[in-house]
Design an enzyme around this catalytic site. Sequence first.
Site, PDB file in Angstrom:
ATOM      1  N   CYS A 134       0.528  -0.873   0.128  1.00  0.00           N
ATOM      2  CA  CYS A 134      -0.121  -0.367   0.215  1.00  0.00           C
ATOM      3  C   CYS A 134       1.047   1.451   0.071  1.00  0.00           C
ATOM      4  O   CYS A 134       0.825   2.199  -0.539  1.00  0.00           O
ATOM      5  CB  CYS A 134      -0.418  -0.248   0.556  1.00  0.00           C
ATOM      6  SG  CYS A 134      -0.677   0.296   3.200  1.00  0.00           S
ATOM      7  N   HIS A 182      -5.501   1.763  -4.575  1.00  0.00           N
ATOM      8  CA  HIS A 182      -5.103   0.824  -3.640  1.00  0.00           C
ATOM      9  C   HIS A 182      -4.058  -0.258  -3.367  1.00  0.00           C
ATOM     10  O   HIS A 182      -5.300  -0.937  -4.191  1.00  0.00           O
ATOM     11  CB  HIS A 182      -5.531   1.704  -2.121  1.00  0.00           C
ATOM     12  CG  HIS A 182      -6.852   0.554  -1.824  1.00  0.00           C
ATOM     13  ND1 HIS A 182      -6.941  -0.059  -0.356  1.00  0.00           N
ATOM     14  CD2 HIS A 182      -7.283   0.343  -3.022  1.00  0.00           C
ATOM     15  CE1 HIS A 182      -7.796  -0.906  -0.975  1.00  0.00           C
ATOM     16  NE2 HIS A 182      -8.183  -0.839  -1.870  1.00  0.00           N
ATOM     17  N   HIS A 189      -2.545   0.926   6.530  1.00  0.00           N
ATOM     18  CA  HIS A 189      -2.600   0.984   5.593  1.00  0.00           C
ATOM     19  C   HIS A 189      -3.102   2.139   4.792  1.00  0.00           C
ATOM     20  O   HIS A 189      -3.404   3.230   5.777  1.00  0.00           O
ATOM     21  CB  HIS A 189      -3.985   0.091   5.263  1.00  0.00           C
ATOM     22  CG  HIS A 189      -4.124   0.246   4.079  1.00  0.00           C
ATOM     23  ND1 HIS A 189      -3.684  -1.028   2.997  1.00  0.00           N
ATOM     24  CD2 HIS A 189      -5.349   0.479   2.630  1.00  0.00           C
ATOM     25  CE1 HIS A 189      -4.369  -1.018   2.070  1.00  0.00           C
ATOM     26  NE2 HIS A 189      -5.042  -0.127   1.252  1.00  0.00           N
TER      27      HIS A 189
END
Length: 380
Positions: A295, A355, A343
Amino acid sequence: MPALASHRKPRTRVRTTTPAVGLTTAALASVTLLSTQSATAAPAEPKPSIEEVQKKVDALYRQAGTATQEYNRAKSASAEQRSKVDALLEAAAQRADKLNETRRELGSYAAAQYRSGAIAPTATFFLADDPQSYFDQDQLMARMTSRQQKTVNEFRTQQKEAAAKRVEATKSLETLTESQSSLRTSKQQVQTKLTEARSLLSKLTAEEKARLAELERKKEAEAKRKAEDLARKQAAADKAESERAKEETTGQGTTTGAGSDSGYASKAEKVLAFARAQIGKPYVWGATGPSSYDCSGLTQAAWKAAGVDLPRTTWDQVEVGTRVATANLKPGDLVFFYDDISHVGIYKGDGMMIHAPKPGANVREESIYYMPIYGSVRPA
């Protein structure tokens, strides 16, 4: 004789019935024992529900994400420390070269002293590892030229500097070893969590997997509904802001700050163009492209395409730029998730982001409400 025969029959019947009674008693005892053991044995753990499995798997992936950021931080620290160690070792080598060059010059002075018949301690002075022990001898110093004295002083200085560089390099090597150890530990934690999650999923039946997929679809649908609601609110707010700006600037030219907004929008376009080009590429923990990403690797690479250098981890990226409320998000902003900030995604507008989700998934567009939002920042 007949009387004897009739006497033996009862005795024979007694012998045949006695073992049968004993066998019956033993069987009853066994049944009683088994019943007692069954009653006292720990009951088997009930099989978890699909909802419980989903929560457990999500938690494991989240923990793996946290461990991935630990890995990324340790990897960055290790690379930085390795670069520092290499620089220190190079500097130490250069110091050693200078030291040897000065030592050779001192040796030439000693040879000249020998040829001229000077006293022996002079040569000892020039060739010693530590000329300081002779430095305060007035008789010897009086025989030295200013050039020789300068060379001796340089030698002493270079000795100290070289020793200091060696010590610094040694400490940096120790720090590097610690970083590499942390790197190995974080890597093992990621692999452990992912293995556990995959093991849970592998034990599901086809019917259970179908039910789990249905739960995921419901979760995604709810997240999408919230994204659409945010998109409507943002569109209304943008319209109102646009109308207000027109009223305020009629006949007055451009509003203050419009240039800044335009500059950010230009960068955001480059960020999103890069991110869109990565859609479909696999998530791989610790990866920074070009064939796969985690990420924070994706967000770092996307903003790099716009000329902005972001740090490697989510924990550092969240500290870069200006904090932004969810209602005020603009394309290009970074959205962070979970309380541990493990994240991150790139906001693309309309409540959606691009993402790199998790292991086993590819870079994709998804609602920002798919996971609990921690906060958002505008990097530039």
